[in-house]
Design a protein around this motif. Structure first.
Motif, PDB file in Angstrom:
ATOM      1  N   LEU A 266      -2.242  -6.978  11.871  1.00 32.23           N
ATOM      2  CA  LEU A 266      -1.719  -7.039  10.450  1.00 32.23           C
ATOM      3  C   LEU A 266      -2.716  -6.378   9.411  1.00 32.23           C
ATOM      4  N   ALA A 267      -3.776  -6.055   9.308  1.00 32.57           N
ATOM      5  CA  ALA A 267      -4.675  -5.408   8.534  1.00 32.57           C
ATOM      6  C   ALA A 267      -4.162  -4.196   7.863  1.00 32.57           C
ATOM      7  N   PRO A 268      -3.427  -3.297   8.865  1.00 37.04           N
ATOM      8  CA  PRO A 268      -2.900  -1.929   8.127  1.00 37.04           C
ATOM      9  C   PRO A 268      -1.712  -2.447   7.273  1.00 37.04           C
ATOM     10  N   VAL A 269      -1.005  -3.504   7.463  1.00 35.52           N
ATOM     11  CA  VAL A 269      -0.021  -3.809   6.683  1.00 35.52           C
ATOM     12  C   VAL A 269      -0.364  -4.197   5.189  1.00 35.52           C
ATOM     13  N   LEU A 270      -1.280  -5.070   5.449  1.00 37.00           N
ATOM     14  CA  LEU A 270      -2.046  -5.764   4.143  1.00 37.00           C
ATOM     15  C   LEU A 270      -2.507  -4.765   3.174  1.00 37.00           C
ATOM     16  N   GLU A 271      -3.301  -3.962   4.055  1.00 33.84           N
ATOM     17  CA  GLU A 271      -3.886  -2.742   3.262  1.00 33.84           C
ATOM     18  C   GLU A 271      -2.900  -1.869   2.373  1.00 33.84           C
ATOM     19  N   VAL A 272      -2.008  -1.329   3.189  1.00 31.01           N
ATOM     20  CA  VAL A 272      -1.038  -0.626   2.290  1.00 31.01           C
ATOM     21  C   VAL A 272      -0.454  -1.489   1.344  1.00 31.01           C
ATOM     22  N   ASP A 273       0.026  -2.710   1.682  1.00 32.52           N
ATOM     23  CA  ASP A 273       0.817  -3.498   0.579  1.00 32.52           C
ATOM     24  C   ASP A 273      -0.100  -3.748  -0.615  1.00 32.52           C
TER      25      ASP A 273
ATOM     26  N   VAL B 289      -2.893   9.843  -9.207  1.00 29.63           N
ATOM     27  CA  VAL B 289      -2.484   8.662  -8.846  1.00 29.63           C
ATOM     28  C   VAL B 289      -1.558   9.120  -7.527  1.00 29.63           C
ATOM     29  N   ARG B 290      -0.945  10.622  -7.576  1.00 25.57           N
ATOM     30  CA  ARG B 290      -0.247  11.090  -6.461  1.00 25.57           C
ATOM     31  C   ARG B 290      -1.051  11.129  -5.452  1.00 25.57           C
ATOM     32  N   ARG B 291      -2.199  11.514  -5.478  1.00 23.99           N
ATOM     33  CA  ARG B 291      -3.047  11.657  -4.473  1.00 23.99           C
ATOM     34  C   ARG B 291      -3.544  10.462  -3.711  1.00 23.99           C
ATOM     35  N   ASP B 292      -3.722   9.404  -4.502  1.00 23.46           N
ATOM     36  CA  ASP B 292      -3.751   7.936  -3.982  1.00 23.46           C
ATOM     37  C   ASP B 292      -2.609   7.600  -2.937  1.00 23.46           C
ATOM     38  N   LEU B 293      -1.534   7.932  -3.758  1.00 23.51           N
ATOM     39  CA  LEU B 293      -0.250   7.539  -3.003  1.00 23.51           C
ATOM     40  C   LEU B 293      -0.268   8.025  -1.620  1.00 23.51           C
ATOM     41  N   TYR B 294      -0.361   9.402  -1.572  1.00 27.45           N
ATOM     42  CA  TYR B 294      -0.112  10.231  -0.341  1.00 27.45           C
ATOM     43  C   TYR B 294      -1.298  10.215   0.602  1.00 27.45           C
ATOM     44  N   ASN B 295      -2.370   9.393   0.073  1.00 20.22           N
ATOM     45  CA  ASN B 295      -3.620   9.336   1.050  1.00 20.22           C
ATOM     46  C   ASN B 295      -3.366   8.129   1.960  1.00 20.22           C
ATOM     47  N   LEU B 296      -2.404   7.175   1.430  1.00 23.52           N
ATOM     48  CA  LEU B 296      -2.284   5.898   2.124  1.00 23.52           C
ATOM     49  C   LEU B 296      -1.849   6.124   3.562  1.00 23.52           C
ATOM     50  N   GLU B 297      -2.471   5.394   4.269  1.00 19.37           N
ATOM     51  CA  GLU B 297      -2.123   5.594   5.812  1.00 19.37           C
ATOM     52  C   GLU B 297      -0.964   5.000   6.278  1.00 19.37           C
ATOM     53  N   ILE B 298       0.333   5.237   5.880  1.00 17.93           N
ATOM     54  CA  ILE B 298       1.199   4.354   6.219  1.00 17.93           C
ATOM     55  C   ILE B 298       1.729   4.602   7.483  1.00 17.93           C
ATOM     56  N   GLU B 299       1.276   5.670   8.131  1.00 14.12           N
ATOM     57  CA  GLU B 299       1.478   5.825   9.454  1.00 14.12           C
ATOM     58  C   GLU B 299       0.793   4.959  10.442  1.00 14.12           C
ATOM     59  N   THR B 300      -0.220   3.968  10.133  1.00 12.66           N
ATOM     60  CA  THR B 300      -0.731   3.110  10.968  1.00 12.66           C
ATOM     61  C   THR B 300       0.044   1.899  10.916  1.00 12.66           C
ATOM     62  N   VAL B 301       1.050   1.840  10.198  1.00 13.45           N
ATOM     63  CA  VAL B 301       2.064   0.693  10.140  1.00 13.45           C
ATOM     64  C   VAL B 301       2.896   1.264  11.366  1.00 13.45           C
ATOM     65  N   GLU B 302       3.094   0.364  12.421  1.00  9.28           N
ATOM     66  CA  GLU B 302       3.338   0.960  13.664  1.00  9.28           C
ATOM     67  C   GLU B 302       5.025   0.812  13.510  1.00  9.28           C
ATOM     68  N   ASP B 303       5.471  -0.391  13.228  1.00 14.20           N
ATOM     69  CA  ASP B 303       6.886  -0.705  13.239  1.00 14.20           C
ATOM     70  C   ASP B 303       7.760   0.301  12.191  1.00 14.20           C
ATOM     71  N   PRO B 304       8.803   1.132  12.794  1.00 14.23           N
ATOM     72  CA  PRO B 304       9.547   1.699  11.965  1.00 14.23           C
ATOM     73  C   PRO B 304      10.200   1.082  10.885  1.00 14.23           C
ATOM     74  N   ALA B 305      10.483  -0.106  10.694  1.00 13.27           N
ATOM     75  CA  ALA B 305      11.237  -0.744   9.754  1.00 13.27           C
ATOM     76  C   ALA B 305      10.237  -0.900   8.700  1.00 13.27           C
ATOM     77  N   LEU B 306       8.842  -1.627   8.846  1.00  8.57           N
ATOM     78  CA  LEU B 306       7.954  -1.762   7.980  1.00  8.57           C
ATOM     79  C   LEU B 306       7.515  -0.322   7.347  1.00  8.57           C
ATOM     80  N   HIS B 307       7.459   0.604   8.346  1.00  8.01           N
ATOM     81  CA  HIS B 307       7.146   1.947   7.827  1.00  8.01           C
ATOM     82  C   HIS B 307       7.961   2.572   6.903  1.00  8.01           C
ATOM     83  N   THR B 308       9.184   2.308   6.973  1.00 10.52           N
ATOM     84  CA  THR B 308      10.284   2.719   5.998  1.00 10.52           C
ATOM     85  C   THR B 308      10.248   2.214   4.793  1.00 10.52           C
ATOM     86  N   LEU B 309      10.045   0.742   4.888  1.00  6.06           N
ATOM     87  CA  LEU B 309       9.869  -0.102   3.774  1.00  6.06           C
ATOM     88  C   LEU B 309       8.849   0.452   2.763  1.00  6.06           C
ATOM     89  N   PHE B 310       7.635   0.651   3.300  1.00 10.18           N
ATOM     90  CA  PHE B 310       6.505   1.005   2.484  1.00 10.18           C
ATOM     91  C   PHE B 310       6.831   2.492   1.956  1.00 10.18           C
TER      92      PHE B 310
END
Length: 431
Positions: A46-53, A104-125
């Protein structure tokens, strides 16, 4: 004619829906719900999801889109406009940005959304990240011709059906004389304190979050805090509907979102604005506060956005509202400034569009309850319902008071039988 002067990814579609390639909306959100439910037993997963959120939420708070698109000199600009006999377009000044767009853009695109494995949550984020990136660009483009295009990407345009509904309302509802009964900002603040107290009677830790400020020209809620313009006056008969709109909807859904594990439910899932404003207008209607004047304002906003998109400037829009639709001068000023600010803002069309879509949902048998869990769009309801059933999310902590105002449930049942925005007009009411 003159124009107002101001100083200083993947888009959501025009109706605010998330892009998806995973089949139906229900299937898509069902995948999210199932995945989150499975993850809840494993903190490490759950940690990657909560971190990105959490980080997406923090970044959007830093932007403060609403406040940064609010003129700081509204009262002075009106005085100057009035002195010019309404012949010189006003200068609307916006506050300097307190963030560096590139950082801000740098922070946004440094987020490791790829660590969220589920494709649906990945798309949401990713959708939320892209929405925030568009907010950054829009704010950076304030006071330029580019700002309008950024606003369109965020809020969509005016469909012909919406434009027709607005025109029909303005034609059907007789022009209203300005109200002579008004209260000051201080009196409104006292009424707001009383409203907050009513919620605390049921939920002792419901906060009183409000400020009376000189640097805002419109009543608003920013991240759960009610901001009252110091120089404003309010129609006496609008005080209660405004409290249900601002506190009973915007503050309540913020506080409910704050009780959930996903912090995005406080700032809003992608494209939530339309549904949130539609829900707030519904609150006005159910409490008997959506009077003819207010309906004409909502319709006038759509017409003003339409004129903006046709290339009209401040003076053309202002005069069109006054002469073509008999909208009172000060009201026409308020509508026009909201639409031209920053270089052209189409957001105000979402109020009438939002209530239209909620009426459609109610007629189809949909429930309002999921919309109280936090700030979300109608398209997120399947996800929220699944997460509620799986006890990943909790039911809304606070129930909006406007659901229990005398007559509210009877009005709601009439809407469930089928209604359009035209049906919200119930004839003349006492001034």
């Amino acid at each position: 004619m003159g124009t107002a002067r101001s100083a200083h990814s993947t888009a959501l579609n025009p109706r605010g829906r998330l892009p998806h390639r995973l089949g139906s909306v229900e299937a898509w959100f069902g995948k999210v719900a199932g995945y989150v439910s499975r993850m809840t037993s494993t903190t490490e997963q759950l940690a990657p999801v909560l971190e990105v959120d959490a980080r997406l939420t923090e970044i959007e708070r830093e932007l403060d889109l609403l406040l940064n698109l609010t003129p700081v000199n509204a009262a002075e600009a009106w005085t100057d406009f009035e002195r010019s006999d309404f012949g010189t377009a006003p200068t609307l000044r916006l506050r300097p940005l307190e963030f560096d767009p590139d950082l801000v853009r740098r922070d946004l695109y440094n987020l490791e959304i790829e660590t969220v494995e589920d494709p649906a949550l990945h798309t949401l984020f990713r959708a939320k990240r892209d929405e925030i990136a568009r907010q950054v660009t829009a704010l950076e483009d304030r006071d330029t011709s580019r700002f309008l295009y950024g606003s369109l990407q965020l809020y969509g345009g005016v469909a012909p059906s919406l434009a027709r509904a607005a025109e029909d309302l303005l034609e059907m509802i007789p022009p209203q004389a300005p109200s002579s009964q008004s209260v000051t900002a201080g009196a409104f603040a006292d009424a707001a304190k009383t409203e907050f107290a009513r919620y605390r009677e049921v939920h002792a830790d419901f906060p009183t979050a409000m400020d009376v400020r000189a640097d805002v020209g419109e009543l608003m809620v920013s991240f759960g805090r009610l901001l009252i313009p110091e120089s404003a006056t309010f129609r006496s008969d609008r005080v209660e509907p405004l409290l249900h709109h601002e506190i009973g909807t915007h503050v309540v859904t913020y506080q409910n979102g704050a009780k959930q594990p996903l912090q995005l439910l406080t700032i809003g899932l992608p494209g939530y604005d339309e549904t949130q404003e539609g829900l707030a207008v519904l609150a006005e209607y159910l409490t008997g506060g959506l009077d003819p004047r207010r309906l004409r304002v909502l319709a006038g906003r759509v017409v003003a956005v339409g004129r903006l998109l046709e290339g009209a400037g401040f003076l053309d829009i202002f005069e069109s509202l006054r002469t073509d639709h008999s909208i009172p001068t000060r009201t026409a000023w308020n509508i026009t400034t909201r639409v031209v600010v920053g270089g052209g803002n189409v957001k105000d069309a979402i109020y009438l569009r939002g209530i239209s879509r909620i009426l459609e949902m109610l007629a189809e048998g949909g429930s309002l309850e999921p919309l109280f869990v936090g700030k979300l769009a109608l398209d997120h309801i399947p996800l929220v319902q699944e997460l509620l059933e799986r006890e990943v999310l909790s039911p809304a902590w606070v129930r909006p008071r406007w659901l229990d105002v005398p007559g509210a449930q009877e009005r709601l049942e009439r809407l469930r039988a089928g209604a359009s925005v035209i049906d919200l007009y119930e004839g003349e009411k006492a001034a």
